[in-house]
Design a protein around this motif. Structure first.
Motif, PDB file in Angstrom:
ATOM      1  N   THR A 185       0.957  -1.624   0.146  1.00 38.44           N
ATOM      2  CA  THR A 185       0.180   0.041   0.066  1.00 38.44           C
ATOM      3  C   THR A 185       0.728   1.210   0.019  1.00 38.44           C
ATOM      4  O   THR A 185       0.588   2.428  -0.037  1.00 38.44           O
ATOM      5  CB  THR A 185      -1.039  -0.241   1.106  1.00 38.44           C
ATOM      6  OG1 THR A 185      -1.931  -1.244   0.592  1.00 38.44           O
ATOM      7  CG2 THR A 185      -1.939   1.387   0.906  1.00 38.44           C
ATOM      8  N   SER A 186       2.473   1.217   0.438  1.00 40.25           N
ATOM      9  CA  SER A 186       2.755   2.347   0.997  1.00 40.25           C
ATOM     10  C   SER A 186       3.232   2.837  -0.518  1.00 40.25           C
ATOM     11  O   SER A 186       3.413   3.770  -0.586  1.00 40.25           O
ATOM     12  CB  SER A 186       4.318   1.907   1.363  1.00 40.25           C
ATOM     13  OG  SER A 186       4.945   1.230   0.715  1.00 40.25           O
ATOM     14  N   LEU A 187       3.571   1.632  -1.519  1.00 36.04           N
ATOM     15  CA  LEU A 187       4.030   2.093  -3.389  1.00 36.04           C
ATOM     16  C   LEU A 187       2.903   2.656  -3.767  1.00 36.04           C
ATOM     17  O   LEU A 187       3.041   3.901  -4.377  1.00 36.04           O
ATOM     18  CB  LEU A 187       4.281   0.782  -3.555  1.00 36.04           C
ATOM     19  CG  LEU A 187       5.414   0.248  -3.327  1.00 36.04           C
ATOM     20  CD1 LEU A 187       5.632  -0.965  -4.428  1.00 36.04           C
ATOM     21  CD2 LEU A 187       6.894   1.211  -3.286  1.00 36.04           C
ATOM     22  N   TRP A 188       1.644   2.538  -3.348  1.00 35.12           N
ATOM     23  CA  TRP A 188       0.459   2.620  -3.739  1.00 35.12           C
ATOM     24  C   TRP A 188      -0.028   4.609  -3.195  1.00 35.12           C
ATOM     25  O   TRP A 188      -0.048   5.681  -3.905  1.00 35.12           O
ATOM     26  CB  TRP A 188      -0.493   2.367  -3.921  1.00 35.12           C
ATOM     27  CG  TRP A 188      -2.075   2.976  -4.582  1.00 35.12           C
ATOM     28  CD1 TRP A 188      -2.640   3.631  -5.521  1.00 35.12           C
ATOM     29  CD2 TRP A 188      -2.683   4.107  -3.513  1.00 35.12           C
ATOM     30  NE1 TRP A 188      -3.829   4.084  -5.404  1.00 35.12           N
ATOM     31  CE2 TRP A 188      -3.677   4.780  -3.970  1.00 35.12           C
ATOM     32  CE3 TRP A 188      -3.201   4.218  -2.039  1.00 35.12           C
ATOM     33  CZ2 TRP A 188      -4.960   5.292  -3.485  1.00 35.12           C
ATOM     34  CZ3 TRP A 188      -4.026   4.733  -1.537  1.00 35.12           C
ATOM     35  CH2 TRP A 188      -4.694   5.389  -1.988  1.00 35.12           C
ATOM     36  N   ALA A 189       0.351   4.231  -1.707  1.00 33.56           N
ATOM     37  CA  ALA A 189       0.229   5.880  -1.600  1.00 33.56           C
ATOM     38  C   ALA A 189       1.576   6.973  -2.070  1.00 33.56           C
ATOM     39  O   ALA A 189       1.093   8.359  -1.704  1.00 33.56           O
ATOM     40  CB  ALA A 189       0.103   5.322   0.060  1.00 33.56           C
ATOM     41  N   ARG A 195       4.631  11.479   2.820  1.00 31.51           N
ATOM     42  CA  ARG A 195       5.126  11.040   3.791  1.00 31.51           C
ATOM     43  C   ARG A 195       4.316  10.112   4.128  1.00 31.51           C
ATOM     44  O   ARG A 195       3.954   8.885   5.559  1.00 31.51           O
ATOM     45  CB  ARG A 195       4.722  11.916   5.336  1.00 31.51           C
ATOM     46  CG  ARG A 195       5.828  13.049   4.588  1.00 31.51           C
ATOM     47  CD  ARG A 195       5.240  14.633   4.976  1.00 31.51           C
ATOM     48  NE  ARG A 195       6.406  15.187   4.774  1.00 31.51           N
ATOM     49  CZ  ARG A 195       5.615  16.902   5.406  1.00 31.51           C
ATOM     50  NH1 ARG A 195       5.098  16.942   5.741  1.00 31.51           N
ATOM     51  NH2 ARG A 195       6.525  17.818   5.505  1.00 31.51           N
ATOM     52  N   ILE A 196       2.815   9.581   4.152  1.00 39.10           N
ATOM     53  CA  ILE A 196       1.651   9.132   4.361  1.00 39.10           C
ATOM     54  C   ILE A 196       2.814   7.456   3.568  1.00 39.10           C
ATOM     55  O   ILE A 196       2.678   6.560   4.697  1.00 39.10           O
ATOM     56  CB  ILE A 196       0.327   8.987   3.746  1.00 39.10           C
ATOM     57  CG1 ILE A 196      -0.153  10.398   4.552  1.00 39.10           C
ATOM     58  CG2 ILE A 196       0.048   8.084   4.061  1.00 39.10           C
ATOM     59  CD1 ILE A 196      -1.568  10.779   3.794  1.00 39.10           C
ATOM     60  N   GLY A 197       3.251   7.731   2.514  1.00 44.52           N
ATOM     61  CA  GLY A 197       4.276   5.684   1.763  1.00 44.52           C
ATOM     62  C   GLY A 197       4.773   5.865   2.748  1.00 44.52           C
ATOM     63  O   GLY A 197       5.317   4.894   3.270  1.00 44.52           O
ATOM     64  N   ALA A 198       5.807   6.731   3.026  1.00 45.89           N
ATOM     65  CA  ALA A 198       7.040   6.251   4.635  1.00 45.89           C
ATOM     66  C   ALA A 198       6.755   5.763   5.482  1.00 45.89           C
ATOM     67  O   ALA A 198       6.980   4.088   6.381  1.00 45.89           O
ATOM     68  CB  ALA A 198       8.144   7.574   4.170  1.00 45.89           C
ATOM     69  N   ALA A 199       5.375   6.311   6.382  1.00 43.53           N
ATOM     70  CA  ALA A 199       5.021   6.113   7.499  1.00 43.53           C
ATOM     71  C   ALA A 199       4.175   4.284   7.883  1.00 43.53           C
ATOM     72  O   ALA A 199       4.473   2.931   8.082  1.00 43.53           O
ATOM     73  CB  ALA A 199       3.795   7.434   8.021  1.00 43.53           C
ATOM     74  N   SER A 242      13.743   1.205   1.373  1.00 39.09           N
ATOM     75  CA  SER A 242      14.305   2.815   2.045  1.00 39.09           C
ATOM     76  C   SER A 242      14.890   3.591   0.880  1.00 39.09           C
ATOM     77  O   SER A 242      14.815   4.384   0.211  1.00 39.09           O
ATOM     78  CB  SER A 242      15.233   2.384   2.702  1.00 39.09           C
ATOM     79  OG  SER A 242      16.901   2.278   1.975  1.00 39.09           O
ATOM     80  N   LEU A 243      14.851   2.885  -0.729  1.00 34.22           N
ATOM     81  CA  LEU A 243      15.092   3.978  -1.135  1.00 34.22           C
ATOM     82  C   LEU A 243      14.723   4.611  -1.936  1.00 34.22           C
ATOM     83  O   LEU A 243      14.052   6.043  -3.021  1.00 34.22           O
ATOM     84  CB  LEU A 243      15.740   3.392  -2.751  1.00 34.22           C
ATOM     85  CG  LEU A 243      17.210   3.189  -2.830  1.00 34.22           C
ATOM     86  CD1 LEU A 243      17.138   1.327  -3.594  1.00 34.22           C
ATOM     87  CD2 LEU A 243      18.484   3.633  -2.174  1.00 34.22           C
ATOM     88  N   VAL A 244      12.713   4.473  -1.597  1.00 27.86           N
ATOM     89  CA  VAL A 244      12.195   5.116  -2.493  1.00 27.86           C
ATOM     90  C   VAL A 244      11.143   6.437  -1.270  1.00 27.86           C
ATOM     91  O   VAL A 244      10.929   7.042  -0.993  1.00 27.86           O
ATOM     92  CB  VAL A 244      10.401   3.901  -2.611  1.00 27.86           C
ATOM     93  CG1 VAL A 244       9.303   4.634  -3.043  1.00 27.86           C
ATOM     94  CG2 VAL A 244      11.511   2.906  -3.694  1.00 27.86           C
ATOM     95  N   HIS A 245      10.733   5.105   0.473  1.00 28.99           N
ATOM     96  CA  HIS A 245      10.703   6.085   1.198  1.00 28.99           C
ATOM     97  C   HIS A 245      11.191   7.238   2.456  1.00 28.99           C
ATOM     98  O   HIS A 245      10.774   7.369   3.116  1.00 28.99           O
ATOM     99  CB  HIS A 245       9.522   5.081   1.919  1.00 28.99           C
ATOM    100  CG  HIS A 245       8.474   3.999   1.284  1.00 28.99           C
ATOM    101  ND1 HIS A 245       7.585   5.575   0.958  1.00 28.99           N
ATOM    102  CD2 HIS A 245       8.605   3.076   0.480  1.00 28.99           C
ATOM    103  CE1 HIS A 245       6.809   4.590  -0.091  1.00 28.99           C
ATOM    104  NE2 HIS A 245       7.260   2.776   0.311  1.00 28.99           N
TER     105      HIS A 245
END
Length: 892
Positions: A185-189, A195-199, A242-245
């Motif tokens: 879900t973090s990839l979509w968010a 910030r929402i995706g990282a959380a 971590s490379l993404v978020h």
């Protein structure tokens, strides 16, 4: 199947992450090119250049209202007055200009477009710091939501466990699925909010870590090896995400990754897997940190690795795992060094590579300290000693390539030397195994690495001075460590002084070769090698020569070093001259001549060699430093030469008075007088004859000897050895006895010291005047007593009679009169003051003591004579000292 599905899922996620990162990279490149095009200024006129027509009249420059766009189709997009258009319309026009038609455009950009871009860039406000409301609302709430989602999964598992709703495997599967769902879900968010995706990703990674740990360590559903594998896969997933978020997910990966080896820590066969995994984890974290420029992540990775290695060494070290631990320490150092080298090679101007360099320096230095600890734990095993030597050699190579690694090289050298010193100590107190042959072999190996490596590093080096100091000091330090740490002597006929001398000769030869081959740095290099070679010679003298000759040999070395310094101007070699001088003085003053038999006669004995040769050497050093050296250095050696010579003669005087009780016998009266005469005689000679400005040191030393002679008069002659207190045979002849030598000669010399002292030595002059007065007073008094009682003047042996008592008063009055006459003749205020003091003593004695025992006419006659004498003295003072009184002056 679960393991295969999880692996395929991780691979799929990795591919998706790579694709997304490539898209982001392309988008950033497009944005960069567009911004470069907008910021580029006009290079030509906005109007196309047309060929000149001779028949066309010159036109006036058009006004602003008459400016027409030179690009087809642009009139519909832009107004004739672009300054009045809204900002959005100007942006659209700029995009059309920079679009597909831009390839057909001339190389110039219209002026109004450039002005619009400049206005837009100028109007863009700077990014301000986030307010407290933004921090709480936009950041804190999102991360709190992520934590709540993670706790929701945990409490869901707890609820199902408490109610016995599902089995343990099902509950853990649900928790794992929940974590994977959060990660996906973090990839979509992330497209909606970073910030929402990282959380969400952080919550999912934490949930997966907790699930695998619970399944392995608490429920034991997974064996340790499988749990370790799954944890490693989750760590890899977190590192990739971590490379993404962002860095927070990388921090979770770091914590979880370094906790993972605890799952298999109890297995003896797991050390290879553990250390290989940790190295791969370091590599992954550092790759992410380098790609995203997260310097803090690299620093935390180094700290975590060092803490893990230190905890393992202190609490879990075993002989079976030491080889893996050594490889891990060396691998960590190499990994950070290579990372710093690559960063500096790609972007040497940034500050981040400098930080990575210092991380590499810290990794190499910490690795050396950890290997030293492993050497101690392994009781100086060959493997650990070799690994420490390998790291030391590598640090030397790094320092040759980059001088900023030189601190690691010196640290490694110090640690190697400390290990060589600790080895025999551990053998003596902790029963550690020790083999002299292996000990000497390791010392030679360590010393050869730094000595020969430092010499080789001088070749084609623009800054070779540090390596010269390294190689020279390493030769000295490791030779000294071998000497101090060896419990056995060297095999016959080899001796330690031969070793020190041989190494010193080799260093001297190397210095000469370097000096001749290096024109720019030759003097500084030979300065380093000459200093260490002198230290070698100093130790060789100390361990290879008998006691009477050590101080002269050190003084001779100081003289030789000063000659080389005078010839080549080597400032650091003066340090060697200084320590040789200090050692020589320490040996001369502290043990003295008591450590060996003097032998011989007075003057011609070993004591003259022990003190006379150093005094001569110090004098020659002062003569060498008369030019081309600081004046204070010349003055110091002048003073030292004179003082050591005075000490030599003083000890000869002592030996002449007490040949058998040189140390224990108490000084007698004539001995104190001889000391005072010697010291004050030297003072008078130096202050009278040596008045040149280049002999300041001699004059200072002479003044010091004069002060010592005056102090000897007061302490020795007037107090300790006073014949009124201490029995002394002075002879039976009146006047012509030992009192003339003991008090008369010092009295005259004290007066001469006062006479030759300049105004710069005013305290010495005043002290000499006072001592001269006291010595004369004592001489007259003691001569009177000797005339009445004979050779023994002690008060305990003979009481003071009436005639003797009155004779004291008469002699003091005559002495005062004589001093007054002498003061008037020489116009000396000091003599007049002395006369006045003695007359006051005589008058006080007459009034208090003498008249108390007289009666009738004798008392009258005594006061009459004293009154007439005082009246005569008053007239003399009034007439000859203060001049004639004018008529009518007040007689009072």
């Amino acid at each position: 199947m679960v393991w295969l599905g999880l692996t395929l899922g991780v691979i799929a996620l990795w591919v998706a992450i790579g694709t997304r990162l490539e898209q982001d990279k392309q988008q950033r490149e497009i944005d960069r090119l567009r911004s470069m095009l907008i910021k580029a200024g006009p290079t030509q006129s906005s109007k196309p250049v047309e060929p000149e027509r001779p028949d066309r009249p010159a036109e006036a420059p058009p006004t602003t209202d008459e400016v027409k766009p030179s690009i087809p189709g642009e009139a519909q997009a832009l107004d004739h007055k672009p300054q009045s258009q809204p900002l959005s319309q100007r942006k659209q026009a700029l995009h059309r200009v920079a679009g597909p038609t831009s390839a057909k455009m001339p190389q110039a950009t219209p002026d109004f477009i450039t002005k619009s871009a400049a206005t837009e860039s100028t109007a863009t406000p700077r990014k301000q710091k986030a307010s407290l409301e933004e921090i709480i609302g936009a950041k804190l709430y999102i991360w709190a939501a992520g934590i709540c989602l993670m706790l929701a999964g945990a409490f869901l598992v707890k609820f199902s466990f408490d109610r016995q709703l599902l089995s343990v495997g099902v509950r853990l599967s649900i928790a794992a699925g929940f974590g994977v769902a959060l990660v996906l879900t973090s990839l979509w968010a992330r497209g909606k909010s970073e910030r929402i995706g990282a959380a969400l990703c952080g919550a999912g990674v934490a949930d997966l870590f907790a699930t695998v740990l619970a399944a392995t360590a608490y429920y034991e559903l997974l064996n340790p090896w499988l749990g370790f594998s799954v944890m490693a896969a989750v760590t890899a997933l977190a590192v990739g995400m971590s490379l993404v978020h962002g860095p927070y997910v990388a921090l979770l990966a770091l914590v979880g990754g370094f906790v993972t080896p605890a799952l298999i820590s109890g297995h003896e066969s797991a050390w290879g897997t553990t250390f290989t995994y940790l190295l791969l984890l370091e590599f992954g974290l550092m790759a992410v940190a380098r790609r995203r420029s997260w310097f803090g992540l690299s620093a935390l990775t180094l700290v975590a690795s060092l803490v893990w290695a230190l905890v393992y060494t202190l609490f879990a070290w075993s002989p079976e795992s030491r080889l893996y631990m050594i490889m891990f320490v060396l691998g960590t150092s190499v990994l950070f060094v290579l990372s710093a080298a690559r960063s500096m090679a790609q972007d040497p101007e940034k500050r981040t590579p400098l930080g990575r360099l210092w991380l590499a320096v810290g990794a190499a230095g910490s690795g050396a300290m950890l290997l030293s600890l492993l050497v101690a734990y392994s009781q100086f095993s060959v493997i650990e000693l070799s690994a420490l030597g390998l790291l030391a050699a590598g640090s030397l190579v790094l320092a040759r390539l980059d001088l900023r690694y030189l601190a690691v090289t010196f640290l490694s050298a110090a640690l190697c030397a400390a290990m060589m010193l600790a080895w025999p100590i551990a053998h003596q107190f902790l029963d550690a195994p020790f083999e002299p042959g292996r000990f000497y072999l390791v010392v030679i190996g360590y010393g050869g690495v730094f000595t020969l490596g430092g010499m080789l590093s001088l070749w084609r080096n623009r800054r070779p001075t540090c390596f010269a100091w390294l190689s020279a000091s390493a030769a000295l330090v490791f030779t000294a460590m071998a000497h101090v740490g060896a419990p056995h002597d060297l095999p016959e006929p080899l001796r330690w002084w031969m070793v020190y001398t041989g190494i010193g000769v080799l260093l001297t030869g190397a210095a000469v070769i370097v000096w001749r081959s290096r024109q720019n740095h030759g003097t500084r290099l030979i300065d380093a090698y000459a200093l260490i070679a002198t230290a070698m010679a100093t130790i060789a003298v100390g361990v290879g020569i008998d006691l009477p000759w050590i101080a002269p040999a050190w003084a001779g070395l100081a003289l030789a070093a000063s000659m080389i310094d005078r010839r080549l101007t080597l400032p650091n070699l003066r340090i060697a001259v200084g320590w040789l001088t200090g050692l020589c003085l320490l040996l001369l003053m502290v043990p003295g001549p008591t450590g060996y038999e003097l032998g011989g006669r007075v003057v011609l004995n070993r004591m003259m060699i022990h003190y006379g040769l150093p005094a001569a050497c110090f004098g020659l050093i002062a003569w060498l430093y008369r030019r081309g050296a600081p004046t204070w250095l010349r003055d110091i050696y002048q003073a030292l030469g004179l003082l050591v010579a005075a000490v030599a003669v003083t000890l000869q005087v002592r030996y002449g008075f007490h040949p058998s009780g040189f140390v224990t016998a108490a000084p007698v009266l004539n001995e104190w007088a001889a000391y005072a005469v010697l010291w004050m005689g030297v003072c008078v000679t130096v202050l009278w004859r040596f008045t040149s400005p280049t002999l300041t040191g001699l004059r200072i030393a002479g003044a010091g000897l004069g002060a010592a002679g005056l102090a000897g008069c007061v302490v020795g002659l007037l107090l300790i050895a006073n014949p009124l207190i201490t029995r002394t045979d002075l002879g039976n002849l009146p006047v012509l006895n030992w009192l003339l030598f003991a008090y008369g000669v010092p009295c005259v010399l004290s007066a001469l010291v006062m006479w030759v002292s300049t105004d710069q030595l005013k305290p010495l002059k005043i002290l000499a005047a006072l001592v001269s007065f006291f010595m004369l007073f004592a001489l007259v008094t003691l001569e009177v007593r000797q005339g009445f009682v004979g050779a023994d003047l002690t008060l305990a042996s003979h009481a003071v009679g009436s005639a003797e008592n009155y004779t004291y008063s008469l002699s003091w009055v005559l002495l005062g009169i004589g001093l007054l006459v002498a003061g008037l003749i020489n116009q000396s205020r000091a003599l007049r003051y002395g006369s006045l003091a003695i007359m006051l003593i005589a008058v006080g004695k007459v009034f208090i003591m003498d008249t108390a025992h007289l009666r009738d006419l004798w008392r009258v006659l005594s006061f009459l004579g004293l009154g007439l004498s005082l009246m005569a003295l008053g007239y003399v003072y009034q007439r000859f000292v203060f001049g004639k009184q004018p008529k009518g002056a007040d007689e009072s």
